[in-house]
Design a protein around this motif. Structure first.
Motif, PDB file in Angstrom:
ATOM      1  N   ARG A 391     -55.729 -40.631 -52.398  1.00 13.16           N
ATOM      2  CA  ARG A 391     -56.593 -41.637 -51.794  1.00 13.16           C
ATOM      3  C   ARG A 391     -55.815 -42.520 -50.818  1.00 13.16           C
ATOM      4  O   ARG A 391     -56.285 -42.840 -49.754  1.00 13.16           O
ATOM      5  CB  ARG A 391     -57.206 -42.500 -52.892  1.00 13.16           C
ATOM      6  N   SER A 392     -54.592 -42.897 -51.211  1.00 15.45           N
ATOM      7  CA  SER A 392     -53.770 -43.738 -50.333  1.00 15.45           C
ATOM      8  C   SER A 392     -52.401 -43.119 -50.128  1.00 15.45           C
ATOM      9  O   SER A 392     -51.876 -42.465 -51.030  1.00 15.45           O
ATOM     10  CB  SER A 392     -53.537 -45.113 -50.952  1.00 15.45           C
ATOM     11  N   GLY A 440     -59.232 -37.690 -41.641  1.00 11.09           N
ATOM     12  CA  GLY A 440     -60.213 -38.538 -42.332  1.00 11.09           C
ATOM     13  C   GLY A 440     -59.576 -39.672 -43.111  1.00 11.09           C
ATOM     14  O   GLY A 440     -59.948 -39.902 -44.272  1.00 11.09           O
ATOM     15  N   TYR A 441     -58.614 -40.335 -42.537  1.00 13.87           N
ATOM     16  CA  TYR A 441     -58.006 -41.512 -43.161  1.00 13.87           C
ATOM     17  C   TYR A 441     -58.086 -42.679 -42.175  1.00 13.87           C
ATOM     18  O   TYR A 441     -58.178 -42.486 -40.959  1.00 13.87           O
ATOM     19  CB  TYR A 441     -56.521 -41.262 -43.470  1.00 13.87           C
ATOM     20  N   ALA A 442     -58.023 -43.898 -42.721  1.00 15.82           N
ATOM     21  CA  ALA A 442     -57.831 -45.082 -41.877  1.00 15.82           C
ATOM     22  C   ALA A 442     -56.387 -45.507 -42.080  1.00 15.82           C
ATOM     23  O   ALA A 442     -55.847 -45.328 -43.173  1.00 15.82           O
ATOM     24  CB  ALA A 442     -58.767 -46.183 -42.312  1.00 15.82           C
ATOM     25  N   VAL A 443     -55.755 -46.028 -41.029  1.00 13.48           N
ATOM     26  CA  VAL A 443     -54.368 -46.454 -41.213  1.00 13.48           C
ATOM     27  C   VAL A 443     -54.160 -47.884 -40.735  1.00 13.48           C
ATOM     28  O   VAL A 443     -54.695 -48.295 -39.711  1.00 13.48           O
ATOM     29  CB  VAL A 443     -53.385 -45.466 -40.517  1.00 13.48           C
ATOM     30  N   GLN A 460     -40.785 -49.687 -40.304  1.00  9.62           N
ATOM     31  CA  GLN A 460     -42.223 -49.763 -40.075  1.00  9.62           C
ATOM     32  C   GLN A 460     -42.939 -48.996 -41.180  1.00  9.62           C
ATOM     33  O   GLN A 460     -42.426 -48.010 -41.716  1.00  9.62           O
ATOM     34  CB  GLN A 460     -42.594 -49.227 -38.696  1.00  9.62           C
ATOM     35  N   MET A 461     -44.122 -49.468 -41.486  1.00  9.82           N
ATOM     36  CA  MET A 461     -44.844 -48.890 -42.609  1.00  9.82           C
ATOM     37  C   MET A 461     -46.294 -48.645 -42.221  1.00  9.82           C
ATOM     38  O   MET A 461     -46.889 -49.457 -41.507  1.00  9.82           O
ATOM     39  CB  MET A 461     -44.768 -49.893 -43.764  1.00  9.82           C
ATOM     40  N   GLY A 462     -46.818 -47.507 -42.635  1.00  6.83           N
ATOM     41  CA  GLY A 462     -48.231 -47.202 -42.421  1.00  6.83           C
ATOM     42  C   GLY A 462     -48.895 -47.052 -43.781  1.00  6.83           C
ATOM     43  O   GLY A 462     -48.350 -46.395 -44.665  1.00  6.83           O
ATOM     44  N   VAL A 463     -50.047 -47.659 -43.967  1.00  2.91           N
ATOM     45  CA  VAL A 463     -50.792 -47.474 -45.216  1.00  2.91           C
ATOM     46  C   VAL A 463     -52.088 -46.748 -44.863  1.00  2.91           C
ATOM     47  O   VAL A 463     -52.938 -47.280 -44.154  1.00  2.91           O
ATOM     48  CB  VAL A 463     -51.092 -48.824 -45.903  1.00  2.91           C
ATOM     49  N   PHE A 464     -52.185 -45.527 -45.340  1.00  7.96           N
ATOM     50  CA  PHE A 464     -53.341 -44.678 -45.042  1.00  7.96           C
ATOM     51  C   PHE A 464     -54.331 -44.742 -46.198  1.00  7.96           C
ATOM     52  O   PHE A 464     -53.923 -44.650 -47.359  1.00  7.96           O
ATOM     53  CB  PHE A 464     -52.914 -43.218 -44.883  1.00  7.96           C
ATOM     54  N   THR A 465     -55.610 -44.853 -45.883  1.00 11.42           N
ATOM     55  CA  THR A 465     -56.627 -44.839 -46.936  1.00 11.42           C
ATOM     56  C   THR A 465     -57.665 -43.793 -46.584  1.00 11.42           C
ATOM     57  O   THR A 465     -58.166 -43.759 -45.457  1.00 11.42           O
ATOM     58  CB  THR A 465     -57.310 -46.217 -47.035  1.00 11.42           C
ATOM     59  N   ASN A 466     -57.954 -42.979 -47.570  1.00 11.98           N
ATOM     60  CA  ASN A 466     -58.890 -41.880 -47.379  1.00 11.98           C
ATOM     61  C   ASN A 466     -60.303 -42.417 -47.124  1.00 11.98           C
ATOM     62  O   ASN A 466     -60.834 -43.178 -47.924  1.00 11.98           O
ATOM     63  CB  ASN A 466     -58.867 -41.048 -48.666  1.00 11.98           C
ATOM     64  N   THR A 467     -60.900 -42.018 -46.007  1.00 13.75           N
ATOM     65  CA  THR A 467     -62.253 -42.491 -45.709  1.00 13.75           C
ATOM     66  C   THR A 467     -63.276 -41.379 -45.851  1.00 13.75           C
ATOM     67  O   THR A 467     -64.458 -41.574 -45.638  1.00 13.75           O
ATOM     68  CB  THR A 467     -62.336 -43.015 -44.264  1.00 13.75           C
TER      69      THR A 467
END
Ligand code: SAH
Length: 488
Positions: A391-392, A440-443, A460-467
């Motif tokens: 999911r993330s 299909g993720y938001a970052v 740097q950091m990216g947090v991806f969330t499944n949409t």
């Protein structure tokens, strides 16, 4: 199981002298676990091929094994891949049937035995534990052209997917002795399942057969670990002896690199800030099950274990040495049983699709992407965002722009010698946004460490969330098993 050896050295039939087996005849030998046959499908002055066919008799193996009569046997002991897959049985057969060639001796052609000649070895069924990539990593540094093809699980059912076996051909100009010692050591390494108990003798065997090549081999740690079946005492013993042989010592180089990276980053204790930020993001995602991909020595795993929120924690790394260290960091051996159930360490590569990685709430990928070849990022993207599909995803990587602020880092250098690239902020954002939109993720982007007004943060950091909760077509065919090469 079958091994063929082919030469185009002229006259090619000299191969018979080197192997001490007359090409005109078929030869049969009785071994403790079955029979070995040597015959020549082809024997002309231009080209000569010797075949070593080893018949492993599983029933005989079961009978020989100690154990009370009438003890229940598992079906697997009788029905298994040992009769056809190249394994340590092949090494034993090589030593017993081609013993003098393996020792580099030839009564009739002593001078030829010492000379590199064009040789090809074909193993029609070679277990490839670690993937085809690992086969190339083992043999290419020894000077072979490696051709490998993954075998299907069942030739009549293409949709069943691939088997863990490859057909492999190695071609090169080498002495027969070298070729045979490479096979002797590396076939069981690829199989990763020895049929006999590994004891002190194995260290001697490994060093003897590895003489002149293993000490310099870039994969010598992995080879030693697998050859000695992960028995720590034996492994460190062998590695220490190998280190004496080789100069410069790759272990020392690795240690120096780690120290160098640490000094560069120490000023900021960036490492702690990074892990703290990652942990906070994982907690905020409300995840219960977490993957730490490229877990290294397990620093994040240790922090995760302290949080009761995380009930299933899995560390994955391609380096066995790193996993061993992680087990030590976590004091895995001494963990109470309930703690042990929460944590797993898996050996695997993020470049191969792996069914074991599916079904987690979140994944951390901390300072790992920059260690992957940029040409293989697409494979990594599919492995994580298409197939594992947590999911993330919390992913960190260095910000190259920030390097300019570090006096200890020469301009244009990366922070670590094993980094294949380091991204600027816009390069990272472009990659991450592309992944998010394709999968299909938001970052969201976050800074780690003290930000420079011009150059941005050190990490740097990216947090991806499944949409898109419905998994892609890929995730549903997961049953096809682990370790599929997505870059092929
Ligand atoms: N996440 C850890 C370690 C970062 S170093 C930390 O922050 O401390 C990078 C790690 O990625 C190493 O342990 C290396 O072995 C691992 N790695 C590199 N390529 C990999 C691959 N293809 N698959 C899995 N792990 C890999």
């Amino acid at each position: 199981m079958l091994l063929t050896l082919t030469t185009t050295h002229s006259p090619a039939t000299d191969l018979g002298h080197l192997l001490r087996k007359n090409p005109a005849n078929a030869h049969t030998f009785e071994l403790s676990f079955g029979n070995a046959h040597v015959y020549y499908p082809e024997a002309s002055p231009e080209r000569c091929m010797a075949a070593l066919l080893v018949e492993v008799d599983p029933v005989r193996l079961v009978r020989k094994r100690a154990g009370a009569a009438g003890e229940a046997r598992r079906l697997e002991e009788y029905v298994n891949d040992r009769p056809y897959a190249a394994s340590s049985f092949l090494s034993v057969a090589i030593a017993q049937v081609f013993g003098s060639a393996l020792a580099g001796q030839s009564k009739e052609r002593p001078e030829l035995a010492a000379r590199p000649i064009p040789l090809a070895a074909t193993l029609p069924v070679l277990p490839c534990r670690g993937g085809e990539e690992f086969v190339a990593k083992l043999f290419a540094p020894l000077g072979y052209r490696v051709t490998s093809a993954r075998l299907p699980l069942d030739a009549r059912h293409a949709d069943w997917g691939e088997s863990p076996y490859c057909r492999v051909t190695l071609e090169g100009t080498v002495t027969l002795q070298r070729l045979l010692s490479h096979l002797y050591v590396l076939v069981p390494v690829l199989d990763n399942d020895k049929h006999y108990w590994v004891g002190d003798d194995e260290v001697k065997k490994l060093l003897r057969r590895g003489a002149g090549w293993l000490a310099e081999h870039p994969e010598r740690e992995a080879i030693t670990l697998r050859y000695l079946k992960y028995q720590r005492g034996l492994v460190s013993d062998a590695l220490a002896q190998l280190a004496d042989e080789s100069d410069p010592d790759p272990d020392a180089t690795a240690r120096a690199q780690a120290e160098e990276e640490a000094t560069v980053e120490r000023t900021l204790s960036l490492n702690e800030q990074r892990l703290g930020t990652v942990l906070a993001a994982l907690k905020a995602s409300a995840a219960r099950s977490v993957l730490d991909l490229g877990c290294g020595e397990g620093r994040l795993l240790r922090m995760l274990l302290k949080e009761r929120q995380f009930t299933r924690i899995t560390g994955v790394d391609v380096s066995q040495i790193a996993l061993e260290r992680a087990a030590r960091t976590l004091r895995y051996e001494r963990m109470p049983p309930l703690q042990k159930e929460r944590i797993r360490l898996l050996h695997g590569s993020l470049l191969y699709r792996d069914a074991r990685l599916a079904g987690y709430d979140a994944a951390a990928v901390v300072e790992v992407v920059e260690h992957l070849d940029s040409a293989r990022l697409a494979a990594f993207e599919r492995v994580l965002f298409e197939f594992a599909r947590p999911r993330s995803v919390v992913l960190t990587t260095p910000n190259r722009e920030f390097n300019a602020t570090w006096p200890s880092l020469p301009a244009g250098k990366f922070r670590h010698r094993d980094h294949r690239f380091e991204w600027t902020r816009s390069e990272f954002r472009e990659w991450a946004a592309g992944v998010a939109s394709r999968r299909g993720y938001a970052v969201r982007f976050l800074a780690v460490g003290l930000e420079d007004p011009e150059l941005g943060p050190p990490t740097q950091m990216g947090v991806f969330t499944n949409t898109a909760p419905a998994p892609g077509a890929g995730a549903q065919e997961e049953a096809r098993g682990i370790s599929e090469d997505l870059t092929a």
